[in-house]
Write a protein that holds these residues in place. Structure first.
Motif, PDB file in Angstrom:
ATOM      1  N   GLY A  10     -15.571 -10.495 -11.230  1.00 52.34           N
ATOM      2  CA  GLY A  10     -14.136 -10.677 -11.161  1.00 52.34           C
ATOM      3  C   GLY A  10     -13.758 -11.713 -10.123  1.00 52.34           C
ATOM      4  N   LYS A  11     -12.462 -11.743  -9.814  1.00 54.59           N
ATOM      5  CA  LYS A  11     -11.930 -12.712  -8.854  1.00 54.59           C
ATOM      6  C   LYS A  11     -11.420 -11.992  -7.615  1.00 54.59           C
ATOM      7  CE  LYS A  11     -10.518 -16.378 -11.953  1.00 54.59           C
ATOM      8  NZ  LYS A  11      -9.429 -17.286 -12.329  1.00 54.59           N
ATOM      9  N   LEU A  12     -11.624 -12.619  -6.468  1.00 49.67           N
ATOM     10  CA  LEU A  12     -11.122 -12.078  -5.220  1.00 49.67           C
ATOM     11  C   LEU A  12      -9.601 -12.195  -5.165  1.00 49.67           C
ATOM     12  CD1 LEU A  12     -14.190 -12.716  -4.463  1.00 49.67           C
ATOM     13  CD2 LEU A  12     -13.343 -12.823  -2.134  1.00 49.67           C
ATOM     14  N   THR A  13      -8.947 -11.141  -4.698  1.00 45.54           N
ATOM     15  CA  THR A  13      -7.494 -11.163  -4.572  1.00 45.54           C
ATOM     16  C   THR A  13      -7.052 -11.585  -3.173  1.00 45.54           C
ATOM     17  OG1 THR A  13      -7.388  -8.839  -3.923  1.00 45.54           O
ATOM     18  CG2 THR A  13      -7.251  -9.332  -6.279  1.00 45.54           C
ATOM     19  N   ARG A  14      -8.006 -11.669  -2.252  1.00 50.02           N
ATOM     20  CA  ARG A  14      -7.708 -12.105  -0.885  1.00 50.02           C
ATOM     21  C   ARG A  14      -9.000 -12.609  -0.261  1.00 50.02           C
ATOM     22  NH1 ARG A  14      -9.437  -7.971   2.730  1.00 50.02           N
ATOM     23  NH2 ARG A  14      -9.872  -6.024   1.645  1.00 50.02           N
ATOM     24  N   ASP A  15      -8.877 -13.373   0.817  1.00 50.14           N
ATOM     25  CA  ASP A  15     -10.060 -13.840   1.543  1.00 50.14           C
ATOM     26  C   ASP A  15     -10.793 -12.638   2.139  1.00 50.14           C
ATOM     27  OD1 ASP A  15      -9.282 -16.428   1.006  1.00 50.14           O
ATOM     28  OD2 ASP A  15      -8.622 -16.875   3.048  1.00 50.14           O
ATOM     29  N   PRO A  16     -12.124 -12.694   2.211  1.00 49.80           N
ATOM     30  CA  PRO A  16     -12.864 -11.605   2.862  1.00 49.80           C
ATOM     31  C   PRO A  16     -12.482 -11.502   4.336  1.00 49.80           C
ATOM     32  CG  PRO A  16     -14.347 -12.994   1.599  1.00 49.80           C
ATOM     33  CD  PRO A  16     -13.019 -13.693   1.631  1.00 49.80           C
ATOM     34  N   GLU A  17     -12.463 -10.271   4.822  1.00 53.15           N
ATOM     35  CA  GLU A  17     -12.163 -10.012   6.232  1.00 53.15           C
ATOM     36  C   GLU A  17     -13.464  -9.601   6.905  1.00 53.15           C
ATOM     37  OE1 GLU A  17      -9.582  -6.766   8.718  1.00 53.15           O
ATOM     38  OE2 GLU A  17      -8.741  -7.505   6.828  1.00 53.15           O
ATOM     39  N   THR A  29     -14.964  -7.046   4.118  1.00 57.91           N
ATOM     40  CA  THR A  29     -14.272  -6.318   3.071  1.00 57.91           C
ATOM     41  C   THR A  29     -13.402  -7.295   2.292  1.00 57.91           C
ATOM     42  OG1 THR A  29     -12.435  -5.763   4.545  1.00 57.91           O
ATOM     43  CG2 THR A  29     -14.203  -4.140   4.359  1.00 57.91           C
ATOM     44  N   PHE A  30     -13.315  -7.059   0.989  1.00 57.13           N
ATOM     45  CA  PHE A  30     -12.421  -7.831   0.144  1.00 57.13           C
ATOM     46  C   PHE A  30     -12.119  -7.019  -1.107  1.00 57.13           C
ATOM     47  CE2 PHE A  30     -16.741  -9.324  -0.751  1.00 57.13           C
ATOM     48  CZ  PHE A  30     -16.835  -9.289  -2.134  1.00 57.13           C
ATOM     49  N   THR A  31     -11.146  -7.480  -1.870  1.00 61.92           N
ATOM     50  CA  THR A  31     -10.766  -6.808  -3.099  1.00 61.92           C
ATOM     51  C   THR A  31     -11.116  -7.713  -4.277  1.00 61.92           C
ATOM     52  OG1 THR A  31      -8.953  -5.714  -1.957  1.00 61.92           O
ATOM     53  CG2 THR A  31      -8.870  -5.711  -4.355  1.00 61.92           C
ATOM     54  N   ARG A  68     -13.455 -17.151  -1.102  1.00 65.09           N
ATOM     55  CA  ARG A  68     -12.036 -17.274  -0.791  1.00 65.09           C
ATOM     56  C   ARG A  68     -11.236 -16.588  -1.892  1.00 65.09           C
ATOM     57  NH1 ARG A  68     -13.579 -17.816   3.355  1.00 65.09           N
ATOM     58  NH2 ARG A  68     -13.849 -19.642   4.606  1.00 65.09           N
ATOM     59  N   LYS A  69      -9.974 -16.373  -1.635  1.00 63.71           N
ATOM     60  CA  LYS A  69      -9.085 -15.813  -2.649  1.00 63.71           C
ATOM     61  C   LYS A  69      -9.195 -16.676  -3.914  1.00 63.71           C
ATOM     62  CE  LYS A  69      -4.259 -14.815  -3.634  1.00 63.71           C
ATOM     63  NZ  LYS A  69      -2.900 -14.771  -3.101  1.00 63.71           N
ATOM     64  N   GLY A  70      -9.389 -16.019  -5.057  1.00 64.49           N
ATOM     65  CA  GLY A  70      -9.527 -16.731  -6.328  1.00 64.49           C
ATOM     66  C   GLY A  70     -10.959 -17.031  -6.714  1.00 64.49           C
ATOM     67  N   GLN A 102     -23.301 -12.339  -5.864  1.00 66.58           N
ATOM     68  CA  GLN A 102     -23.538 -13.695  -6.352  1.00 66.58           C
ATOM     69  C   GLN A 102     -22.201 -14.405  -6.378  1.00 66.58           C
ATOM     70  OE1 GLN A 102     -25.437 -13.348 -10.145  1.00 66.58           O
ATOM     71  NE2 GLN A 102     -27.424 -12.914  -9.257  1.00 66.58           N
ATOM     72  N   PHE A 103     -22.188 -15.644  -5.882  1.00 65.58           N
ATOM     73  CA  PHE A 103     -20.951 -16.403  -5.788  1.00 65.58           C
ATOM     74  C   PHE A 103     -20.819 -17.306  -7.001  1.00 65.58           C
ATOM     75  CE2 PHE A 103     -21.155 -14.460  -1.985  1.00 65.58           C
ATOM     76  CZ  PHE A 103     -21.600 -15.137  -0.865  1.00 65.58           C
ATOM     77  N   GLY A 104     -19.633 -17.313  -7.601  1.00 63.26           N
ATOM     78  CA  GLY A 104     -19.339 -18.227  -8.687  1.00 63.26           C
ATOM     79  C   GLY A 104     -18.862 -19.543  -8.115  1.00 63.26           C
ATOM     80  N   PRO A 105     -18.378 -20.439  -8.977  1.00 59.07           N
ATOM     81  CA  PRO A 105     -17.877 -21.720  -8.480  1.00 59.07           C
ATOM     82  C   PRO A 105     -16.638 -21.502  -7.627  1.00 59.07           C
ATOM     83  CG  PRO A 105     -17.354 -21.442 -10.799  1.00 59.07           C
ATOM     84  CD  PRO A 105     -18.237 -20.297 -10.412  1.00 59.07           C
ATOM     85  N   ARG A 106     -16.436 -22.380  -6.685  1.00 59.67           N
ATOM     86  CA  ARG A 106     -15.243 -22.287  -5.843  1.00 59.67           C
ATOM     87  C   ARG A 106     -14.023 -22.633  -6.671  1.00 59.67           C
ATOM     88  NH1 ARG A 106     -16.874 -24.522   0.120  1.00 59.67           N
ATOM     89  NH2 ARG A 106     -18.511 -23.012   0.433  1.00 59.67           N
ATOM     90  N   PRO A 107     -12.884 -22.030  -6.363  1.00 63.67           N
ATOM     91  CA  PRO A 107     -11.667 -22.326  -7.122  1.00 63.67           C
ATOM     92  C   PRO A 107     -11.368 -23.822  -7.091  1.00 63.67           C
ATOM     93  CG  PRO A 107     -11.298 -20.465  -5.668  1.00 63.67           C
ATOM     94  CD  PRO A 107     -12.647 -21.038  -5.324  1.00 63.67           C
ATOM     95  N   GLY A 108     -11.095 -24.376  -8.260  1.00 67.95           N
ATOM     96  CA  GLY A 108     -10.773 -25.795  -8.351  1.00 67.95           C
ATOM     97  C   GLY A 108     -11.983 -26.693  -8.481  1.00 67.95           C
ATOM     98  N   ALA A 109     -13.196 -26.154  -8.316  1.00 72.25           N
ATOM     99  CA  ALA A 109     -14.405 -26.962  -8.430  1.00 72.25           C
ATOM    100  C   ALA A 109     -14.942 -26.863  -9.851  1.00 72.25           C
ATOM    101  CB  ALA A 109     -15.467 -26.490  -7.445  1.00 72.25           C
TER     102      ALA A 109
END
Length: 158
Positions: A10-17, A29-31, A68-70, A102-109
């Motif tokens: 899925g997609k992050l709704t906020r930056d990790p804290e 933590t993140f959502t 990051r968020k998104g 696992q990290f997907g592509p960065r938003p906008g990339a």
């Protein structure tokens, strides 16, 4: 036999804290939001679900650095429910404790690299050839979303 395993994409709704623990370790933590399409009448409706993700150690630091968020992320972990009291009322919180992210592509990339962060501890029972190296690995294609199926909720027996 018992089994507690969760796989989410899925997609992050906020930056990790990111926070430091008293023992010197790290926790992030993140959502993560996932969507499911269901059919209500003749219309397809997206139903979002929000998952609280908790990550420990070096993997937490990597999540805070790269996500990051998104961002799209694939989380493999386990469900953990905690209880606590707030104003005299017993409260419950369900988290996903991530064992692998696992990290997907960065938003906008476009076609950005996919990052794989291996678990920090050596309790992973998989052979070394199946475990991540702990270093970021690149892939030409982003993580695809799973095929969405039409579900008619009137067919669910409960």
């Amino acid at each position: 036999m018992n089994f507690n395993k969760v796989l989410l994409l899925g997609k992050l709704t906020r930056d990790p804290e990111l926070k430091a623990l008293a023992n010197g370790g790290s926790i992030a933590t993140f959502t993560l939001a996932t969507n499911r399409r269901v059919k209500k009448g003749n219309e397809k409706v997206e139903q979002p679900e929000f998952h609280n993700i908790v990550v420990f150690g070096k993997q937490a630091e990597s999540c805070a650095q790269f996500l990051r968020k998104g961002s799209i992320a694939h989380v493999e972990g386990r469900i953990q429910t905690r209880t606590y009291e707030k104003d005299g009322v017993k409260m419950y919180r369900t988290d996903i404790v991530a064992e692998n992210v696992q990290f997907g592509p960065r938003p906008g990339a476009a076609n950005g690299p996919v990052k794989d962060v291996a678990p920090e501890d050596d309790t992973d029972q998989r052979p070394p050839s199946e475990r991540g190296s702990g270093e970021a690995t690149a892939s030409a294609a982003p993580i695809p979303y799973p095929e969405e199926e039409d579900i008619d909720i009137s067919n669910i027996p409960f």
